[in-house]
Design an enzyme around this catalytic site. Structure first.
Site, PDB file in Angstrom:
ATOM      1  N   LYS A  83      32.995 -39.086 -17.146  1.00 50.84           N
ATOM      2  CA  LYS A  83      32.001 -38.887 -16.097  1.00 50.84           C
ATOM      3  C   LYS A  83      30.619 -38.839 -16.751  1.00 50.84           C
ATOM      4  O   LYS A  83      30.443 -38.247 -17.826  1.00 50.84           O
ATOM      5  CB  LYS A  83      32.298 -37.571 -15.372  1.00 50.84           C
ATOM      6  CG  LYS A  83      31.360 -37.251 -14.214  1.00 50.84           C
ATOM      7  CD  LYS A  83      31.799 -35.973 -13.506  1.00 50.84           C
ATOM      8  CE  LYS A  83      30.882 -35.599 -12.361  1.00 50.84           C
ATOM      9  NZ  LYS A  83      31.345 -34.391 -11.628  1.00 50.84           N
ATOM     10  N   SER A 166      31.852 -34.694  -6.730  1.00 53.74           N
ATOM     11  CA  SER A 166      30.916 -35.617  -7.361  1.00 53.74           C
ATOM     12  C   SER A 166      31.571 -36.555  -8.374  1.00 53.74           C
ATOM     13  O   SER A 166      30.950 -37.520  -8.814  1.00 53.74           O
ATOM     14  CB  SER A 166      29.828 -34.797  -8.077  1.00 53.74           C
ATOM     15  OG  SER A 166      30.419 -33.986  -9.082  1.00 53.74           O
ATOM     16  N   SER A 190      34.793 -30.664  -7.293  1.00 54.12           N
ATOM     17  CA  SER A 190      34.452 -32.056  -7.609  1.00 54.12           C
ATOM     18  C   SER A 190      35.458 -32.793  -8.477  1.00 54.12           C
ATOM     19  O   SER A 190      35.246 -33.972  -8.784  1.00 54.12           O
ATOM     20  CB  SER A 190      33.060 -32.130  -8.248  1.00 54.12           C
ATOM     21  OG  SER A 190      32.077 -31.847  -7.285  1.00 54.12           O
TER      22      SER A 190
END
Length: 500
Positions: A83, A166, A190
């Site tokens: 990420k 996210s 998330s």
């Protein structure tokens, strides 16, 4: 296409890839090239924001050398992606924001370094909501690979829908078989929510288990790194490599030694007490989600587990508590992005204060600005006691509710989100709609408990539904065991979107 055991490389999980590499069925370079080609063949999903083929193949060649020398780590040669909230030396680190456009870190985040030490090869960086603030991955300000402008990440099960956020790019990369596994971060859900929306497995460990060093901060008392993969077995292998104390660099890191989270995957769950919170099954839970979750709970009963009714009475309060505490911490953490030392700086300004204002106005997106303003407000003189202090008191009560519940059960189960993934743009300019989608993941985050999402079936329009499992502190191995046993009895985690 490289094949092994009659499967394409992208259909192999982490455990299978690691075994194939050790057995010399294919090389780390072949695996890396296969996944890079696949990533470049499916740019329309918007999952990746940075690739560096030279760096990836150099890591793969080094992994092949260690495999040949017999000094291979547990994940030697396995391709992973990170990420874009974790800083990396070989790839830009932007946190999905204009504020950090083009930023190149001089060091790797501890989680990235630990996975590299275990032999993992980095494929690239994954799209995320700006500074990890969002529930849909529609808030990224960075152009994905193959795009000229910022674009939302698309759910591979239905590209007109959101992937969750996210860690949306992370979830999509696994679901679309662009990477066998990825890293994500979970502040208020998330990892779990996008895992649920995309039909994969993801786990957030106990707060402090994985080092936050090199993870671009959103809310320091909530942010936690975790792995996302297709199966609980793969997540256990990754989590074992990611966790461990890092006290010299992260003051929130727990002094708890790393452990083998795979050790009890195949233990019997006969007699396991699964707590079912009444508050997770009330008004607002979509019937299709409830049906899938109920089906998974019936599978657990077949495996010998016992369903125990419990109560988490302050569940509804978790939303206002989270959206006071998290923005308060964000307003403090993001004050460092002022155009002085790194990141974006406005071109035209009259003095230092004007530079601060223009830099932050240009660099931050709407959702980030919204949370900074909320945070600054609740921390301001006259409001700190009325809002922030009260929220911290209720946070403690929410944690106590879980401890009371764990007197009667071993794990807690329920839905991850009230609905399946919604359509892109459906929530429009209504941030509250996104916030409400976190109702079932926020309580565990506020308490710092480990939690995971496990594929549990499909709901409306054939969209995936995840079952949330929450454990007590340091009970990750028990959670992974419960998830693995469900996955041995079902095939939801093996199903994949069509057309890819």
């Amino acid at each position: 296409m490289t094949m092994t055991t009659n499967k394409a490389l992208h259909d192999l999980g982490v455990t299978e890839l690691a075994a194939g590499l050790r057995a010399k069925q294919f090389s780390a370079v072949e695996a890396a090239q296969h996944f890079l080609s696949r990533t470049q063949a499916h740019p329309q999903l918007g999952a990746f924001v940075a690739l560096n083929q030279d760096a990836t193949l150099a890591q793969a060649r080094a992994a092949d050398a260690r495999l040949a020398a017999g000094t291979a780590g547990a994940l030697e040669g396995v391709p992973l992606a990170h990420k874009d909230i974790f800083v990396t030396r070989d790839f830009p680190s932007t946190a999905g924001s204009k504020m950090l456009a083009g930023y190149q870190s001089p060091f790797d985040a501890t989680v990235v370094a630990k996975l590299a030490e275990a032999g993992a090869v980095t494929l690239g960086k994954l799209n995320c909501d700006e500074f990890a603030m969002g529930s849909a991955n529609e808030n990224s300000a960075v152009a994905p690979v193959g795009f000229d402008a910022p674009a939302p990440v698309r759910n591979p099960w239905d590209t007109s829908r959101v992937p969750g956020g996210s860690s949306g790019g992370s979830a999509v990369a696994v679901a679309a078989r662009l990477a066998p596994a990825v890293t994500g971060t979970d502040t208020g859900g998330s990892i779990r929510q996008p895992a649920s929306f995309c039909g994969i497995t993801g786990i957030k460990p106990t707060y402090g288990r994985a080092s936050r060093y090199g993870m671009i901060a959103f809310a320091s008392s909530l942010d936690q790194a975790g792995p996302m993969a297709r199966s609980a077995e793969d997540c256990a292998l990754l989590l074992s490599a990611m966790c461990g104390p890092d006290p010299d660099r992260d003051s929130t890191s727990l002094d708890v030694p790393a452990e083998d989270f795979s050790r009890s995957l195949n233990d019997s769950i006969d007699g396991l007490r699964i707590g079912i919170p009444a508050e997770f099954f009330g008004e607002g839970l979509a019937p299709d989600v409830r049906a899938a979750v109920d089906g998974a709970l019936k599978e657990y009963e077949k495996l010998g587990a016992k369903l125990v009714p419990i109560s988490l009475p302050r569940t509804e309060l978790s939303i206002p508590v989270y959206y006071i505490i998290a923005p308060a911490e964000a307003s403090s953490n993001l004050s460092r992005f002022d155009g002085v030392k790194f990141g974006h700086r406005a071109k035209d300004y009259t003095d230092l204060v004007d530079m601060y204002k223009k830099t932050r106005a240009e660099g931050f997106g709407d959702e980030v600005k919204r949370r900074i303003m909320i945070g600054a407000y609740v921390l301001s003189h006259g409001y700190y006691d009325a809002y922030y202090l009260q929220a911290q008191k209720i946070r403690r009560m929410i944690a106590d509710d879980f401890q009371n519940a764990f007197k009667d059960c071993d794990v807690i189960a329920g839905p991850v989100a009230p609905t399946v993934a919604w359509k892109l743009g459906e929530h429009g300019n209504d941030p509250l709609a996104d916030y409400l989608a976190d109702i079932f993941t926020l309580p565990g985050s506020l308490a710092g408990l480990p939690g995971m999402s496990v594929p549990a079936g499909f709901g409306e329009a054939g969209m995936p539904v995840g079952l949330q499992l929450i454990g007590n502190y340091f009970q990750e191995a028990r959670l992974l065991n419960a998830a693995h046993r469900l996955q041995q009895a079902t095939d939801f985690h093996l199903r994949q979107p069509g057309g890819l």
